[in-house]
Design an enzyme around this catalytic site. Sequence first.
Site, PDB file in Angstrom:
ATOM      1  N   ARG A 160      11.062   5.964  -2.596  1.00 30.21           N
ATOM      2  CA  ARG A 160       9.709   5.451  -2.470  1.00 30.21           C
ATOM      3  C   ARG A 160       8.743   6.407  -3.170  1.00 30.21           C
ATOM      4  NH1 ARG A 160       7.048   0.775  -1.495  1.00 30.21           N
ATOM      5  NH2 ARG A 160       5.540   0.882   0.188  1.00 30.21           N
ATOM      6  N   THR A 434       7.891  -7.656  -6.062  1.00 26.84           N
ATOM      7  CA  THR A 434       8.961  -6.693  -5.860  1.00 26.84           C
ATOM      8  C   THR A 434      10.211  -7.389  -6.384  1.00 26.84           C
ATOM      9  OG1 THR A 434       7.798  -5.728  -3.994  1.00 26.84           O
ATOM     10  CG2 THR A 434      10.169  -5.439  -3.997  1.00 26.84           C
ATOM     11  N   THR A 452      10.236  -1.822  -6.622  1.00 28.45           N
ATOM     12  CA  THR A 452       8.920  -2.457  -6.736  1.00 28.45           C
ATOM     13  C   THR A 452       7.906  -1.626  -7.508  1.00 28.45           C
ATOM     14  OG1 THR A 452       7.200  -3.538  -5.411  1.00 28.45           O
ATOM     15  CG2 THR A 452       8.018  -1.444  -4.577  1.00 28.45           C
ATOM     16  N   ASN A 454       4.901  -2.758  -6.470  1.00 33.96           N
ATOM     17  CA  ASN A 454       4.031  -3.354  -5.455  1.00 33.96           C
ATOM     18  C   ASN A 454       3.499  -4.682  -5.967  1.00 33.96           C
ATOM     19  OD1 ASN A 454       2.861  -3.751  -3.032  1.00 33.96           O
ATOM     20  ND2 ASN A 454       1.045  -2.517  -3.433  1.00 33.96           N
ATOM     21  N   ASP A 476      -0.168   0.041  -0.263  1.00 35.91           N
ATOM     22  CA  ASP A 476       0.685  -0.150   0.917  1.00 35.91           C
ATOM     23  C   ASP A 476       0.319   0.803   2.057  1.00 35.91           C
ATOM     24  OD1 ASP A 476       2.158  -2.330   0.226  1.00 35.91           O
ATOM     25  OD2 ASP A 476       3.932  -1.241  -0.413  1.00 35.91           O
ATOM     26  N   SER A 505       6.693   0.821   3.593  1.00 33.72           N
ATOM     27  CA  SER A 505       7.152  -0.351   2.854  1.00 33.72           C
ATOM     28  C   SER A 505       7.670  -1.410   3.825  1.00 33.72           C
ATOM     29  CB  SER A 505       8.281   0.067   1.912  1.00 33.72           C
ATOM     30  OG  SER A 505       8.895  -1.070   1.341  1.00 33.72           O
ATOM     31  N   GLY A 527       8.507  -9.748  -1.641  1.00 38.70           N
ATOM     32  CA  GLY A 527       7.568 -10.573  -0.884  1.00 38.70           C
ATOM     33  C   GLY A 527       6.648  -9.832   0.058  1.00 38.70           C
ATOM     34  N   GLY A 528       6.378  -8.527  -0.186  1.00 41.52           N
ATOM     35  CA  GLY A 528       5.479  -7.806   0.718  1.00 41.52           C
ATOM     36  C   GLY A 528       6.012  -7.913   2.141  1.00 41.52           C
TER      37      GLY A 528
HETATM   38  N1  GLY Z   1       5.212  -2.954  -2.016  1.00 44.04           N
HETATM   39  C1  GLY Z   1       5.823  -3.803  -1.083  1.00 44.04           C
HETATM   40  C2  GLY Z   1       6.580  -3.059  -0.055  1.00 44.04           C
HETATM   41  O1  GLY Z   1       7.024  -1.971  -0.314  1.00 44.04           O
HETATM   42  O2  GLY Z   1       6.746  -3.545   1.024  1.00 44.04           O
END
Ligand code: GLY
Length: 623
Positions: A160, A434, A452, A454, A476, A505, A527-528
């Site tokens: 990340r 993502t 991702t 984002n 995020d 995330s 999909g967030g």
């Molecule tokens: N950027 C989307 C996530 O990491 O959940």
Amino acid sequence: MRELVAAKLGVDRGLGQRAELGVRCPLVLALAFLAACGGANPAPETTPAAAAPARAPGRAHGGAVRADAVVTGRPIVPADWQFSDKVAPVTAAHAMVVSAHPLASQVGRDILRGGGNAIDAAVAVGFALTVVLPEAGNIGGGGFIVYRDATGRVRALDYRETAPGHAAHDMYLDSSGHLTEASLTGHLASGVPGSVAGLYEAWKTYGRLPWPKLVAPAITLAEGHVLDAYRSRSIEAEAERLAQFPASRRQFLVNGHAPPAGTMFRQPDLARTLRLIADSGPDVFYRGQIADSIVAEMQRGHGLITKNDLKGYRAKWRTPIQTTYRGYTIYSMPPSSSGGVTMAEILNIMEGFDTLPAFGSAHYLHLEAEAMRRAFMDRNRWLGDPDFVRMPLERLLSKSYAAELRAQILPDRATPTPPFQASEGWGEDEGTETTHYSIVDADGNAASITTTLNGGFGSAVTVQGAGFLLNNEMDDFTGAPGQPNQYGLIQGEANAIAPKKRMLSAMTPSIVLDRNGNLFMVVGTPGGPTIINSVYEVIVNVIDHKMTLADAVAAPRINQQALPDVIFLERGGLTPATLDSLKAMGYKLQERGRQGDVQAIQQTAAGWVGVADPRHGGGASGY
Ligand code: GLY
């Protein structure tokens, strides 16, 4: 006729029976059944209170969890559901790669066929996606791998992004305390990229083939590949944002628009960058020439990432979240992703119902939405970077805590999420930004990877001369407690901005074992926040509703994330009767285009089945 079809569907079975793999409940047949029995709109559901069947749906068990839930009734899906006949599953005897772009999946398959293992393929596909899927594939972002080797050892790799050293708690607030757009577009939106470090760490630990060989296919693709219609459309959708930055304009646009499908798409700067990475590994990215380009780009646009930030970046191995669901074992990503914990909470709550209402019924969606709501409330309150916050993970993951949450669910009413602050929800068509890919190699090693930038095309800033996009992952974080981010998520202090911290995330790369402990599924999606619910839904579609993987992926999805207090649903995925019943229970509903882009593999008697989500233009490739 009714009995014959029901038997074929395998949805009206008695206690504990499981259909044979490969002949389970094809959605297409289910739709045929519904059409035969009354067309697209089956008889309206009665109100929840009046609908109680002999076996009360949603009844919680009093003791040990039974192996299979009893599903009362047949799937309820509109006859014209848009994705039911669009899936093209691929079956292969030895190995499988499924990703959001057919060219990237082919790269992975070729690596596997050429003697590489699942991690080799993961590295090669990761670099290939940077080239062919610029909206999400990346070297300027970050991601997660859940990896299970053939001996059964499971590990999770966290690459990340981190907040730059000069990031500050309130850096995205204006003088009136409102969130600005700076966390979304432009140089301030970027965290320190983790992808190159992560892919290298995975390869150094488990890879078999030489590193340059894994980057080589991406270099070839960057020198030129044919742009397809999906990618042309996704560039066009973000053309205005990309046009704001000279290097992005040059790389992605022709006269302000996306190149049309069929264009030979050449990215010479990116090819040069990838050659440097092939030759020198992550050093050139974090300390050398590419680091210089990133820092120069930051200085041009008043961003924060410094040479020290890049030098200090590390990917981290973590212990995966492990949970069980009706005898299956599920491994998923721990914090700094909320995915594994939140999905485990939902599964634990749902596991306690030994009877389940039919797929697509209002009763079923009610139970799911209430389980999702409660898990997301915990997510938004407790979870963050484990190096910065203490989280009550043992409690959140326990079956006894899930029983407490389950007991709060009313039989036929929504329980509103306690107010934080009203939010209007978010965009229409969600899910491409993502990307997930799933891999199984010939030895049975499995890798589940979500990565991702984002938002689509991240910050929209391409590093000048280096040809790759930077993320907008800073959004995020909790930019302002109580105010929604781009996904409508309203979060707390656990996920507040701090220098060098990882933003929370929702990515949920997951691996499922069957009741004998054998590899069963590899699954994930973009999909967030909807990621968590989409992955949960595909898993239970297979386990509880006995769908084939193809039907499980094609089936309509919903999302409830505590706040905003609505159920998001895919347009056309629920019958009018179901919608009416949900409204009568007190739910606010919001329709959207598509949710997620699942890339999944299942082990079946016929071999590995790979399914790319028909919602977008992915592909499965095996041998
Ligand atoms: N950027 C989307 C996530 O990491 O959940």
